[in-house]
Design a protein around this motif. Sequence first.
Motif, PDB file in Angstrom:
ATOM      1  N   UNK A   7       0.818  -1.220   0.000  1.00  0.00           N
ATOM      2  CA  UNK A   7       0.000   0.000   0.000  1.00  0.00           C
ATOM      3  C   UNK A   7       0.848   1.266   0.000  1.00  0.00           C
ATOM      4  N   UNK A   8       2.134   1.153   0.346  1.00  0.00           N
ATOM      5  CA  UNK A   8       3.015   2.327   0.386  1.00  0.00           C
ATOM      6  C   UNK A   8       4.125   2.302  -0.665  1.00  0.00           C
ATOM      7  N   UNK A   9       4.402   1.156  -1.277  1.00  0.00           N
ATOM      8  CA  UNK A   9       5.539   1.026  -2.187  1.00  0.00           C
ATOM      9  C   UNK A   9       5.056   0.608  -3.576  1.00  0.00           C
ATOM     10  N   UNK A  10       5.530   1.335  -4.608  1.00  0.00           N
ATOM     11  CA  UNK A  10       5.183   0.994  -5.989  1.00  0.00           C
ATOM     12  C   UNK A  10       6.417   1.088  -6.869  1.00  0.00           C
ATOM     13  N   UNK A  11       6.420   0.332  -7.948  1.00  0.00           N
ATOM     14  CA  UNK A  11       7.492   0.369  -8.937  1.00  0.00           C
ATOM     15  C   UNK A  11       6.853   0.586 -10.305  1.00  0.00           C
ATOM     16  N   UNK A  12       7.616   1.147 -11.225  1.00  0.00           N
ATOM     17  CA  UNK A  12       7.084   1.413 -12.556  1.00  0.00           C
ATOM     18  C   UNK A  12       8.170   1.367 -13.603  1.00  0.00           C
ATOM     19  N   UNK A  59      10.813   3.920  -8.730  1.00  0.00           N
ATOM     20  CA  UNK A  59      10.256   3.321  -7.505  1.00  0.00           C
ATOM     21  C   UNK A  59       9.754   4.456  -6.630  1.00  0.00           C
ATOM     22  N   UNK A  60       8.703   4.196  -5.887  1.00  0.00           N
ATOM     23  CA  UNK A  60       8.105   5.226  -5.050  1.00  0.00           C
ATOM     24  C   UNK A  60       7.677   4.616  -3.715  1.00  0.00           C
ATOM     25  N   UNK A  61       7.937   5.369  -2.652  1.00  0.00           N
ATOM     26  CA  UNK A  61       7.492   4.955  -1.320  1.00  0.00           C
ATOM     27  C   UNK A  61       6.738   6.120  -0.687  1.00  0.00           C
ATOM     28  N   UNK A  62       5.550   5.865  -0.184  1.00  0.00           N
ATOM     29  CA  UNK A  62       4.725   6.903   0.440  1.00  0.00           C
ATOM     30  C   UNK A  62       4.748   6.718   1.965  1.00  0.00           C
ATOM     31  N   UNK A  63       5.193   7.750   2.679  1.00  0.00           N
ATOM     32  CA  UNK A  63       5.192   7.723   4.134  1.00  0.00           C
ATOM     33  C   UNK A  63       3.825   8.143   4.655  1.00  0.00           C
ATOM     34  N   UNK A  64       3.366   7.513   5.707  1.00  0.00           N
ATOM     35  CA  UNK A  64       2.065   7.880   6.306  1.00  0.00           C
ATOM     36  C   UNK A  64       2.196   9.053   7.236  1.00  0.00           C
TER      37      UNK A  64
END
Length: 64
Positions: A7-12, A59-64
């Motif tokens: 839910x917080x990490x995506x790659x593209x 790559x992307x990581x979203x902090x809460x």
Amino acid sequence: MSYLVTSNFSVGVGGRYWAMWTKKHSDTTCTGCGPDPISVDELGSEKYSMERWGTFLQASYKFN
């Protein structure tokens, strides 16, 4: 394209292609810097083309 791993990490991954070209008789050279410049069309039968392509990974990581 992108893929959500958690839910917080995506790659593209993605790509791009770009091209540019001219027709024949596209080259005209102007010589002379004075008030009466001379136009020389020695290379008038030339044709130019260019192609570029590229790929990227992110790559992307979203902090809460």
